[in-house]
Design a protein around this motif. Sequence first.
Motif, PDB file in Angstrom:
ATOM      1  N   ILE A  54      -8.036  -1.451  -2.169  1.00  0.00           N
ATOM      2  CA  ILE A  54      -8.242  -1.722  -0.809  1.00  0.00           C
ATOM      3  C   ILE A  54     -10.134  -1.376  -0.462  1.00  0.00           C
ATOM      4  O   ILE A  54      -9.882  -1.179   0.857  1.00  0.00           O
ATOM      5  CB  ILE A  54      -7.140  -0.730  -0.409  1.00  0.00           C
ATOM      6  CG1 ILE A  54      -7.143   0.410  -1.007  1.00  0.00           C
ATOM      7  CG2 ILE A  54      -5.864  -1.784  -0.378  1.00  0.00           C
ATOM      8  CD1 ILE A  54      -5.641   1.259   0.100  1.00  0.00           C
ATOM      9  N   LYS A  75      -5.097  -5.221  -2.512  1.00  0.00           N
ATOM     10  CA  LYS A  75      -5.868  -4.070  -4.404  1.00  0.00           C
ATOM     11  C   LYS A  75      -7.293  -5.342  -4.299  1.00  0.00           C
ATOM     12  O   LYS A  75      -6.729  -6.095  -5.112  1.00  0.00           O
ATOM     13  CB  LYS A  75      -5.046  -3.594  -5.108  1.00  0.00           C
ATOM     14  CG  LYS A  75      -4.613  -4.969  -5.885  1.00  0.00           C
ATOM     15  CD  LYS A  75      -2.620  -3.912  -6.665  1.00  0.00           C
ATOM     16  CE  LYS A  75      -2.672  -4.406  -7.399  1.00  0.00           C
ATOM     17  NZ  LYS A  75      -1.832  -4.290  -8.697  1.00  0.00           N
ATOM     18  N   PRO A 129     -10.361   2.486   3.374  1.00  0.00           N
ATOM     19  CA  PRO A 129     -10.425   1.071   3.498  1.00  0.00           C
ATOM     20  C   PRO A 129     -10.820   0.200   4.119  1.00  0.00           C
ATOM     21  O   PRO A 129     -10.663   0.129   4.884  1.00  0.00           O
ATOM     22  CB  PRO A 129      -8.404   1.072   3.095  1.00  0.00           C
ATOM     23  CG  PRO A 129      -8.437   2.708   3.077  1.00  0.00           C
ATOM     24  CD  PRO A 129      -8.864   2.643   3.904  1.00  0.00           C
ATOM     25  N   ILE A 145       0.856  -1.365  -0.038  1.00  0.00           N
ATOM     26  CA  ILE A 145      -0.259  -0.449   0.285  1.00  0.00           C
ATOM     27  C   ILE A 145       0.975   0.986  -0.128  1.00  0.00           C
ATOM     28  O   ILE A 145       1.863   1.118   0.456  1.00  0.00           O
ATOM     29  CB  ILE A 145      -0.952  -0.112   1.573  1.00  0.00           C
ATOM     30  CG1 ILE A 145      -2.085  -1.252   1.313  1.00  0.00           C
ATOM     31  CG2 ILE A 145      -1.622   1.783   1.200  1.00  0.00           C
ATOM     32  CD1 ILE A 145      -2.585  -1.090   2.684  1.00  0.00           C
ATOM     33  N   ARG A 176      -6.112  -5.141   2.659  1.00  0.00           N
ATOM     34  CA  ARG A 176      -5.225  -4.467   2.792  1.00  0.00           C
ATOM     35  C   ARG A 176      -4.664  -4.970   1.136  1.00  0.00           C
ATOM     36  O   ARG A 176      -3.703  -4.294   0.530  1.00  0.00           O
ATOM     37  CB  ARG A 176      -4.328  -5.043   3.573  1.00  0.00           C
ATOM     38  CG  ARG A 176      -5.030  -5.174   4.840  1.00  0.00           C
ATOM     39  CD  ARG A 176      -3.116  -5.372   5.925  1.00  0.00           C
ATOM     40  NE  ARG A 176      -3.750  -5.525   7.390  1.00  0.00           N
ATOM     41  CZ  ARG A 176      -4.288  -5.762   8.665  1.00  0.00           C
ATOM     42  NH1 ARG A 176      -5.035  -7.057   7.573  1.00  0.00           N
ATOM     43  NH2 ARG A 176      -4.659  -5.669   9.488  1.00  0.00           N
TER      44      ARG A 176
END
Length: 349
Positions: free
Chosen positions: A135, A133, A128, A67, A131
């Motif tokens: 996210i 994608k 979000p 991230i 964790r």
Amino acid sequence: MCAKRLKKLPSLVDRKIYKTGQTRGASNSEIYQNRVSRNSTVLIPYSQWAACRHPYSNEDEYENGSIVLVDPEWYFTTADADQILLKKGIELGNNAVLLYLRRSQWNRYGAQYHDVGVLPNGKPFCAPIRREKPIGGTVLARVHGTTADANNARVYIGYNETNLRGAGIRVYEYASSSIISDVKTQLEALFWMCPGAVETAISDTMSEQEALERRQSVMRKADEHNLLDLDRLIDIRAINSQHVTICPLCLQPIHANEFLQREEQAEGRETWDITITEVSLFHIEELRVGRLQHRPYNLGWGHHFCNVVVKDAGIESTLEWMTKVLIRNHIDTRQSQSNSESSLTLFDF
């Protein structure tokens, strides 16, 4: 035929080796996960994206993704920020968030979007929800409150729920699962190279024969995985010329029973729940962003006190500092080893 299952090491030693595969601790007020595997999702500041985009080579990817942490001030004052990010494979809400840490950032670039719930680019201004994608959110905030001003209440947004605590790990703490496995094998081999290792391993659950069998098996595995290059281990200060495990800073041999000894506490300041032992994991070259240093031939066992002294400065820098301290105290650093040991007992291990 199944291989014979080896008996476990004493719990304190076994857990110490196991924990080398975990990251350092983090509080709820931080953005990091608390003591999780080193192959977990990594957090990469956008300013360090070029150096940290791939873990080991241009083909490698982080096993559990990454991230990107984007500075709100840069984002809102840069023309075509979204397009700049996209060209680098970064997108808010997909693999990146705006990270708010300062009150000034939040007041200038966050509060108004939080009130309306949407960014100028049309993306929702929200936390979000995962964790990996995408996210599913664009904002992460850890702005602490102040008691002096009731209007300055804390702002905690994103990865602060019980089932999603912490956004990820510090990028420089990352290690792949294969590296973690090799590190544990090498570190156990170094334990077996400590004086008194077999005697220390013998317990209610492990006989002398079982200790010898485990030592032989681990040393063989380390050799087969090229983790027992004695010259390299000497060079990094993990063992001495007699092939005995030593503390990388003070160079004193590490006795195996020190793995089981709790750290001595100052008289009158004792606590009953201390969990720190005399021996701890020691990074030879310190952890640094852009260089993944949790790897074989960069780790050893050292005294907890020596580890505290070195901290993140590195061994060479610490030794230079210690030399200057001795000189300023008019202590002749050229004295012979025998004289030093008899008249300059700086540390008593």
